[in-house]
Design a protein around this motif. Sequence first.
Motif, short mmCIF file in Angstrom:
data_model
loop_
_atom_site.label_atom_id
_atom_site.label_comp_id
_atom_site.label_asym_id
_atom_site.label_seq_id
_atom_site.Cartn_x
_atom_site.Cartn_y
_atom_site.Cartn_z
N VAL A 106 0.82 -1.20 0.00
CA VAL A 106 0.00 0.00 0.00
C VAL A 106 0.86 1.26 0.00
O VAL A 106 0.61 2.20 -0.75
CB VAL A 106 -0.95 0.00 1.21
N ASP A 107 1.87 1.28 0.85
CA ASP A 107 2.71 2.48 0.95
C ASP A 107 3.30 2.86 -0.40
O ASP A 107 3.34 4.04 -0.78
CB ASP A 107 3.83 2.27 1.97
N SER A 108 3.76 1.87 -1.15
CA SER A 108 4.36 2.16 -2.45
C SER A 108 3.30 2.57 -3.46
O SER A 108 3.53 3.47 -4.29
CB SER A 108 5.13 0.94 -2.96
N LEU A 109 2.12 1.97 -3.39
CA LEU A 109 1.07 2.27 -4.35
C LEU A 109 0.48 3.66 -4.16
O LEU A 109 0.06 4.31 -5.12
CB LEU A 109 -0.05 1.22 -4.25
N LEU A 110 0.45 4.13 -2.91
CA LEU A 110 -0.20 5.40 -2.62
C LEU A 110 0.71 6.60 -2.85
O LEU A 110 0.26 7.74 -2.77
CB LEU A 110 -0.72 5.40 -1.18
N LYS A 111 1.99 6.36 -3.13
CA LYS A 111 2.92 7.48 -3.33
C LYS A 111 2.66 8.22 -4.63
O LYS A 111 3.06 9.37 -4.79
CB LYS A 111 4.35 6.97 -3.29
N SER A 112 2.00 7.57 -5.57
CA SER A 112 1.84 8.16 -6.91
C SER A 112 0.51 8.89 -7.09
O SER A 112 0.12 9.20 -8.22
CB SER A 112 1.97 7.07 -7.97
N LEU A 113 -0.20 9.17 -6.01
CA LEU A 113 -1.48 9.86 -6.13
C LEU A 113 -1.30 11.30 -6.60
O LEU A 113 -0.35 11.98 -6.20
CB LEU A 113 -2.20 9.87 -4.77
N ALA A 114 -2.25 11.75 -7.41
CA ALA A 114 -2.23 13.15 -7.84
C ALA A 114 -2.45 14.04 -6.63
O ALA A 114 -3.24 13.73 -5.74
CB ALA A 114 -3.33 13.38 -8.87
N ALA A 115 -1.72 15.16 -6.57
CA ALA A 115 -1.83 16.09 -5.45
C ALA A 115 -2.37 17.43 -5.97
O ALA A 115 -2.08 17.84 -7.10
CB ALA A 115 -0.48 16.29 -4.79
N TYR A 116 -3.17 18.08 -5.11
CA TYR A 116 -3.79 19.34 -5.50
C TYR A 116 -3.58 20.39 -4.40
O TYR A 116 -4.52 20.78 -3.70
CB TYR A 116 -5.28 19.13 -5.77
#
Length: 553
Positions: free
Chosen positions: A362-372
């Motif tokens: 999960v930690d690795s997968l969630l690092k690539s989320l778009a940020a606003y």
Amino acid sequence: MSTRTGTRPLRRTLLALSAFTALTLAACSGTAHPGGSHGAGTGAAYHLTDRTPASAGDLSSFTWSLFAEPTSIDYAYSFDYPPNTVLANVCESLLRWNPDLTTSPGLASAVTHPTPTTWVYTIRGGVRFHDGTPLTADDVVASLRRNLDPKVGSYWAYPYRNVKSVDRTGPMRVTVHLSTPDSTFNEYMAASPGTVESAATLREDGKDYGNPSKGVNCTGPFAFSSWTPGRSLVLKRFDGYWDPKLRAKSQQVKFVFLPDASARVNAFQTGEVDGGWMVPPNSYQQLANSSAGTLYYGQNTTVADEVVNNLKGPLGNADVRRALLMATDRKGIIKAGVAGVGEVADSLVTRNNWNASPRGTVDSLLKSLAAYPYDPAKAKQLAAKAGVSGQKVVIATSPLDSQTTIITQAIAQAATAIGLHPQIDTISPDKYTALFTDPAARKGIDLFLTFWYTSVTDPMDMYGSLRTGAFSNYGNWSNPQFDAAVDRAIGTTDPVAHATAAAKAQQIALDQLPWLPLYTDPVNVFLGKRITGVRPSIDYLYYPWAAEIGARR
């Protein structure tokens, strides 16, 4: 999630109305992990509490506030804070959702999954209903089948969308056959969809089941005692309860209906009421400094979102949705709307929803989320490229608390900042509620506010609701890649495969923004100086929290 009478739509409907009435409208990141201090950059520091101090002994009774009176405590229609807050102490499910958001055996002592489309439940022996009759497999079958019966119209029909049959396959065994693999079905057995009631009671009470005169007859640590419409509902300790670890410490719990937020806070201060969930945010400081008791915060799975309802207008362009979110001062909303007690949401679910997933994955997968991040200038440029300057957007709201007003004004200011022409449409609570169930009521509305909480520790409880054709996909957003990711996640029980597919769905949702995530705030509970023992957590909607409350030392 699909065309049903249940989960998402009703939760939205009732949650919106409830939260308005409660002065706290009310599923990644933001709630963080228990025990730490939070709120940096939002104007307030707050601490999440795993467990309040242990009790010193039993009580004869305590009183608890509800911001609204339940319309029913029939589990099939308990889809909102007031009924679930009560029913969690009276009725039980096959599995149990715990305060740390893990799941453990409940009325089912064991679960097996022999094929991808089969779930087998071994029913716990030695359990009795409040009328003294023993729990059997027939009771489980009758209870679960109600969620499949269109004549019942269960609000929890959605988790049963893939169920072909529910059958007694042994003296204390129930087998559920699915039409297609569904990893979430078993998870829902820890919430209201897994509730078990006496089959005899269901037959005898008929349409009166769950009303003030009949109540319910379940297996929990408290039994229904009385219900005085407009005033209160009383539970009494069930001395024949099967689980000694959750034997009720109080002989009685009296729920009092206090719809006025100021009246609730005053009742806390005077000791007229011993405690309550969902404290109004504008009273946080007052109650934090009160000598009458203690205000606690705990784990939550709730996110405040703006639902994008109209994809045929300017918000049909994903860049405009991105610009609107970037122009929204979400930290400012938290400071002004919830007294700084919250975190900017970077997803449509909280980090808690990933607790059951492999941590490293999960930690690795969630690092690539778009940020606003808040950037009005960049947002304006993005919207200008889309050519939507001067176009109207209608924002629906209902004027029942300052928090709602603050959020609505902030969204309107953001719309103005990117060149749109916002129009705030203030409607009555009943009309606002209709937005969640009636497509006709949503006609002409571009945005409206919701507070989404999940009933299981799984992000698919949220993202499944945005699949093409899902009832709660209010704006009819559709993305084939998103749908495929949702289907992969729901179709597998492998933890890594499930988390990977769910993270893909989340990544697409955060890029395309069918809903705009605003912030997440913790569960809150006030305990008067007479009582202690509760574990602050969103699981209070399905876990027998009142059984752990006893006398303060």
